[in-house]
Design a protein around this motif. Structure first.
Motif, PDB file in Angstrom:
ATOM      1  N   UNK A 189       0.869  -1.189   0.000  1.00 36.05           N
ATOM      2  CA  UNK A 189       0.000   0.000   0.000  1.00 36.05           C
ATOM      3  C   UNK A 189       0.900   1.230   0.000  1.00 36.05           C
ATOM      4  N   UNK A 190       0.779   2.031  -1.046  1.00 34.09           N
ATOM      5  CA  UNK A 190       1.659   3.193  -1.260  1.00 34.09           C
ATOM      6  C   UNK A 190       0.893   4.468  -0.890  1.00 34.09           C
ATOM      7  N   UNK A 191       1.509   5.373  -0.132  1.00 33.78           N
ATOM      8  CA  UNK A 191       0.851   6.653   0.199  1.00 33.78           C
ATOM      9  C   UNK A 191       0.474   7.424  -1.075  1.00 33.78           C
ATOM     10  N   UNK A 192      -0.724   7.976  -1.059  1.00 37.32           N
ATOM     11  CA  UNK A 192      -1.216   8.726  -2.219  1.00 37.32           C
ATOM     12  C   UNK A 192      -0.485  10.056  -2.347  1.00 37.32           C
ATOM     13  N   UNK A 193      -0.092  10.350  -3.602  1.00 42.19           N
ATOM     14  CA  UNK A 193       0.500  11.653  -3.906  1.00 42.19           C
ATOM     15  C   UNK A 193      -0.272  12.248  -5.065  1.00 42.19           C
ATOM     16  N   UNK A 194      -0.772  13.409  -4.860  1.00 42.10           N
ATOM     17  CA  UNK A 194      -1.598  14.077  -5.860  1.00 42.10           C
ATOM     18  C   UNK A 194      -0.788  14.308  -7.133  1.00 42.10           C
ATOM     19  N   UNK A 195      -1.376  13.973  -8.247  1.00 42.11           N
ATOM     20  CA  UNK A 195      -0.741  14.202  -9.537  1.00 42.11           C
ATOM     21  C   UNK A 195       0.103  13.041 -10.017  1.00 42.11           C
ATOM     22  N   UNK A 196       0.367  12.051  -9.174  1.00 40.45           N
ATOM     23  CA  UNK A 196       1.175  10.909  -9.590  1.00 40.45           C
ATOM     24  C   UNK A 196       0.363   9.992 -10.522  1.00 40.45           C
ATOM     25  N   UNK A 197       1.088   9.418 -11.498  1.00 34.73           N
ATOM     26  CA  UNK A 197       0.427   8.603 -12.504  1.00 34.73           C
ATOM     27  C   UNK A 197       0.302   7.149 -12.043  1.00 34.73           C
ATOM     28  N   UNK A 198      -0.359   6.369 -12.888  1.00 35.49           N
ATOM     29  CA  UNK A 198      -0.563   4.933 -12.643  1.00 35.49           C
ATOM     30  C   UNK A 198       0.778   4.209 -12.555  1.00 35.49           C
ATOM     31  N   UNK A 199       1.699   4.569 -13.455  1.00 33.59           N
ATOM     32  CA  UNK A 199       2.988   3.907 -13.499  1.00 33.59           C
ATOM     33  C   UNK A 199       3.825   4.170 -12.264  1.00 33.59           C
ATOM     34  N   UNK A 200       3.610   5.318 -11.633  1.00 28.94           N
ATOM     35  CA  UNK A 200       4.374   5.643 -10.428  1.00 28.94           C
ATOM     36  C   UNK A 200       4.124   4.600  -9.329  1.00 28.94           C
ATOM     37  N   UNK A 201       2.882   4.221  -9.161  1.00 31.75           N
ATOM     38  CA  UNK A 201       2.546   3.279  -8.095  1.00 31.75           C
ATOM     39  C   UNK A 201       3.028   1.858  -8.432  1.00 31.75           C
ATOM     40  N   UNK A 202       3.026   1.523  -9.739  1.00 30.03           N
ATOM     41  CA  UNK A 202       3.574   0.212 -10.115  1.00 30.03           C
ATOM     42  C   UNK A 202       5.073   0.161  -9.861  1.00 30.03           C
ATOM     43  N   UNK A 203       5.762   1.281 -10.195  1.00 26.02           N
ATOM     44  CA  UNK A 203       7.204   1.311  -9.933  1.00 26.02           C
ATOM     45  C   UNK A 203       7.491   1.252  -8.443  1.00 26.02           C
ATOM     46  N   UNK A 204       6.589   1.815  -7.638  1.00 26.55           N
ATOM     47  CA  UNK A 204       6.828   1.865  -6.193  1.00 26.55           C
ATOM     48  C   UNK A 204       6.802   0.479  -5.558  1.00 26.55           C
ATOM     49  N   UNK A 205       6.156  -0.493  -6.205  1.00 26.07           N
ATOM     50  CA  UNK A 205       6.118  -1.864  -5.657  1.00 26.07           C
ATOM     51  C   UNK A 205       7.069  -2.788  -6.399  1.00 26.07           C
ATOM     52  N   UNK A 206       7.994  -2.217  -7.175  1.00 27.62           N
ATOM     53  CA  UNK A 206       8.997  -3.021  -7.865  1.00 27.62           C
ATOM     54  C   UNK A 206       8.605  -3.436  -9.259  1.00 27.62           C
ATOM     55  N   UNK A 207       7.500  -2.935  -9.787  1.00 27.10           N
ATOM     56  CA  UNK A 207       7.070  -3.298 -11.119  1.00 27.10           C
ATOM     57  C   UNK A 207       6.276  -4.589 -11.142  1.00 27.10           C
ATOM     58  N   UNK A 208       6.007  -5.030 -12.345  1.00 20.27           N
ATOM     59  CA  UNK A 208       5.202  -6.250 -12.502  1.00 20.27           C
ATOM     60  C   UNK A 208       6.121  -7.451 -12.667  1.00 20.27           C
ATOM     61  N   UNK A 209       5.559  -8.680 -12.432  1.00 16.07           N
ATOM     62  CA  UNK A 209       6.356  -9.892 -12.591  1.00 16.07           C
ATOM     63  C   UNK A 209       6.192 -10.457 -14.002  1.00 16.07           C
ATOM     64  N   UNK A 210       6.794 -11.640 -14.252  1.00 16.51           N
ATOM     65  CA  UNK A 210       6.828 -12.198 -15.594  1.00 16.51           C
ATOM     66  C   UNK A 210       5.477 -12.637 -16.115  1.00 16.51           C
TER      67      UNK A 210
END
Length: 804
Positions: free
Chosen positions: A710-731
């Motif tokens: 669960x990533x703290x919300x930041x106004x203006x951040x995009x969808x990709x920002x939150x995916x990067x915050x958890x290490x990205x997607x798996x295979x």
């Protein structure tokens, strides 16, 4: 005189040598004069104890004994006796002897194989039953006629003023040697006679025995082993058995008679003469053990071949192959087989006999059972009785005791009805039916006028025959079964039996009474009956509208009902019980609220709950509506044309029934707060659950990502920002199908246009989910070649068509 002295010296030397071996096998210097046969069991026990105390085996002691002059033959005897010995009791240990006063017997090992004879031979099972081996019971009192011999051992005790106690074996010469008394010959004497002889000899040495101050007790403490021979058994040969053994015990060890051996003429030979002829059938049939006599040394049991055997099969209690003696009859054979079974046909028995060329068949009548003498090879067959009755007659229907009765000649219909305790009240007296079996086993129907037959009309009161089946009809058999139906606001709606005189009041009570929602209107539909068709009257039923008092089952106007009437109790126009919805979450007053208005909306109920609290997330309001049974039925009734074997629709129905309990309705509370006429201000249904989420700034990311977090919300951040915050997607992630679930239950998916991918907007309290990419089966080389071949074939067909 010199010869006597020489014999005494040799005896003393032998005794000393034996004593020397018994005292210490390892300290003796000369063992050449040892004779193992002269050693007692107690001497053997001492040698065994010496081996144990020195912690060596008899095999390890062999070189030492041979080096001191002991012959290999004598050592072999010593080794055999030590192996067979199980006792360490010494004659000097009187207390130990007192504790073990039971009779002993050397262990006898005789190998016995299971018989493979025909199990139908009567008596063969006797010798395959391990629980019936006829072994002698060593704990029983010694038979007074028991004959002593070498190998027996006597327990001699003197008690009283003088005492003496010793176990004394009977020597090879047939004598017992008692200290201070001397040698007493006992071989060939009965135990009773030997006891008197020994007691007299002791009395001459122990004076108190003669005076009666001391008593003498003599018992048999060890039983000798005797040798017998069995001829003609399954396992013929010489056997070592107990001297208390009997003929049956020996026969059991020999496996019983051989394949062609006799069970009834077994000879016991003693001193080359037939001492007794044994008939095992005496024991098998009557339990008589008079032939089970005791055996003596060198007895021979001879089993000759049988003289004649016969076979008895079918309905007897113990079918099998039996051996017959001369002069025995078929009645004796039946005794061996324990008699007929309950279903046996006993009037005669069929027998197949052998002649010099072929078989012949003969019937033996019951009167010949005691005189007919079976012949060798006869095969008797006892059949079942016929499945029919000689005097049966049946009556059923409207009589008090319908049943099967015994028939007698001259019986008439009135006699049979009297046996059945007469006609019942509902009996139809104009006609009765008789199903009669004719001589050719076909049936015919005979009708009877019961009324005339019971009133003395001789012609109507016809004679009956055996196997007749008489049926007395009931008038109730001709009455149509009438029904009546009630439905609507009644406690027990359904279809009931109609009874004559039934009224509406009766029926209301019978059906449990009116419900609280019953109105005053009752509709009764009655079928129209007419012999002619009236084309001008299209009505299919006649309707009656009746007004009743709903709160009273007893109506003033009591309407009489007819068969097949259908009664409908109408429901009140307005009759609805208060129904509720539930609200929980960030409101001032959580709980259940009654829908006071048919058009109560979510705004109305939230206001009744005190409105949203200060921590409420205005974008997190949603309604959870239970999925109704009718909705699932609608899905089941839709034909998706997927085929019977396709599971898509079945999975959908199962998911609605078992997994998805609610449908989520997103609510735009901001729009409702501005304008209550907003389309998201939906009308509530009973059972709805309103959830108001508490404001949270976290954004949960789950699915096929490296780290669910669960990533703290930041106004203006995009969808990709939150995916990067958890290490990205798996295979396995299917990123282009990722979606966002907002706090109010609404979802937004990823979209694309002209290769430009647009991800949904992220809000506080949202949840990002990345699904797993489905597995796609790769096309193999063989499939590609096959597909190409199909295309080539199609192309050839198209070209051929175009050329025409």
């Amino acid at each position: 005189m010199k010869k006597i002295i020489t014999i005494i010296v040799l005896f003393v030397a032998l005794t000393q040598s034996s004593a020397m071996l018994a005292q210490d096998l390892f300290k003796g210097s000369d063992l050449s004069t040892i004779q193992v046969d002269n050693l007692s069991d107690n001497d053997i026990a001492k040698v065994k104890s010496q081996l144990q105390s020195n912690n060596i085996t008899i095999e390890q002691a062999e070189p030492m004994a041979l080096g001191k002059g002991m012959s290999a033959g004598e050592f072999s005897k010593l080794k055999t006796r030590i192996a067979a010995s199980k006792s360490n009791i010494s004659t000097t240990d009187n207390s130990a002897m007192a504790k073990d006063s039971g009779r002993k017997q050397e262990e006898i090992l005789n190998t016995k194989n299971k018989s493979n004879l025909d199990p139908l031979i009567f008596g063969s099972e006797l010798f395959d039953n391990p629980t019936l081996n006829f072994e002698p019971n060593l704990k029983l009192a010694t038979p007074v006629n028991y004959i002593l011999g070498p190998g027996d051992e006597l327990q001699v005790s003197v008690y009283g003023v003088q005492e003496f106690n010793a176990s004394i074996p009977v020597s090879i010469e047939g004598k017992v040697s008692i200290q201070y008394v001397g040698e007493i010959p006992v071989a060939g004497m009965s135990i009773e006679a030997a006891t008197q002889k020994i007691r007299s000899a002791i009395a001459r040495v122990y004076s108190t025995v003669s005076s009666g101050q001391s008593q003498v007790s003599i018992s048999l403490s060890r039983i000798r082993t005797i040798k017998i021979t069995i001829i003609g058994s399954k396992q013929p040969g010489n056997y070592s058995i107990s001297s208390l053994a009997t003929v049956y015990n020996a026969l059991f060890l020999g496996g019983g008679p051989g394949t062609n051996g006799s069970y009834r003429n077994i000879e016991l030979l003693r001193d080359n003469k037939v001492y007794r002829t044994i008939d095992i059938y005496h024991f098998l049939v009557n339990g008589d053990q008079s032939d089970n006599v005791g055996l003596k040394d060198n007895d021979v049991i001879r089993i000759p071949a049988y003289s004649q055997r016969v076979t008895l099969e079918g309905q007897v209690k113990r079918p099998g192959i039996f051996e017959m003696k001369k002069g025995e009859t078929f009645a004796d054979l039946l005794t061996f087989a324990s008699g007929f079974t309950d279903l046996a046909y006993t009037a005669s028995v069929n027998v197949s006999q052998k002649t010099s060329k072929e078989y012949k068949v003969r019937d033996i009548k019951s009167s010949e059972f005691n005189t007919y003498k079976p012949l060798a090879g006869d095969i008797f067959r006892v059949t079942k009785i016929l499945n029919r009755f000689e005097n049966r007659i049946t009556i059923n229907g409207a009589v008090f005791r319908p049943d099967v009765y015994s028939f007698f000649e001259g019986m008439r219909i009135a006699d049979l009805i009297t046996k059945a305790d007469g006609l019942k009240e509902d009996a139809y007296s104009k006609r009765a039916r008789i199903v009669r079996l004719k001589s050719d086993l076909t049936t015919e129907i005979v009708n009877v006028n019961l009324e005339k037959a019971l009133n003395g009309d001789a012609e109507a009161n016809i004679s009956l025959r055996k196997e007749d089946v008489v049926t007395i009809y009931s008038i109730l058999d001709f009455v149509e079964e009438y029904k009546i139906t009630i439905d609507g606001e009644i406690k027990n709606p359904g279809i009931y039996n109609f009874d004559e005189g039934l009224t509406l009041n009766d029926f209301l009570v019978q059906a449990g009474g009116l419900t609280g929602s019953a109105s005053k209107r009752v509709e009764i539909a009655r079928m129209i009956m007419s012999d002619q068709i009236d084309d001008n009257n299209p009505a299919k039923a006649e309707l009656f509208n009746i007004e009743i008092t709903p709160d009273n089952n007893e109506q003033a106007k009591n309407f009489e009902l007819l068969p097949f009437d259908v009664i409908n109790i109408r429901r009140m126009a307005v009759y609805e019980r208060p129904q509720m919805v539930t609200i929980r979450g960030a409101v001032n007053y959580e709980g259940k609220y009654v829908l006071a208005n048919k058009k109560d909306k979510i705004y109305d109920v939230i206001q009744r709950a005190g409105g949203l609290t200060s921590v409420a997330n205005v974008e997190g309001v949603k309604i959870k509506r239970p999925i109704q049974t009718k909705q699932i039925e609608d899905v089941e009734n839709v034909n998706l044309n997927l085929g019977k074997k396709d599971s898509i629709q079945n999975k959908l129905v199962d998911k609605l029934k078992n997994e998805i309990k609610f449908a989520t309705i997103p609510v735009d509370w901001k729009s409702i707060a501005k304008d209550q006429l907003s389309n998201t201000n939906v009308i509530l249904f009973p059972g709805d659950e309103i959830e108001v989420a508490t404001f949270t700034e976290g954004v949960k990311v789950s699915g096929n990502v490296v780290l669910t977090s669960e990533i703290p919300y930041e106004k203006g951040r995009s969808f990709g920002y939150y995916l990067d915050a958890v290490g990205g997607v798996d295979g396995k992630a299917w990123k282009k199908k990722a979606y966002v679930i907002y706090p109010n239950g609404k979802a937004a998916v990823t979209s694309s246009f002209l290769f430009i991918r647009s991800y949904p907007k992220v809000k506080p309290g949202s949840q990002i989910i990345v699904p797993e990419k489905p597995e796609v089966k790769k096309t193999g080389l063989a499939e590609i070649i096959g597909f190409a071949g199909v295309l080539a074939s199609v192309a050839g067909v198209v070209i051929a068509v175009l050329r025409r």
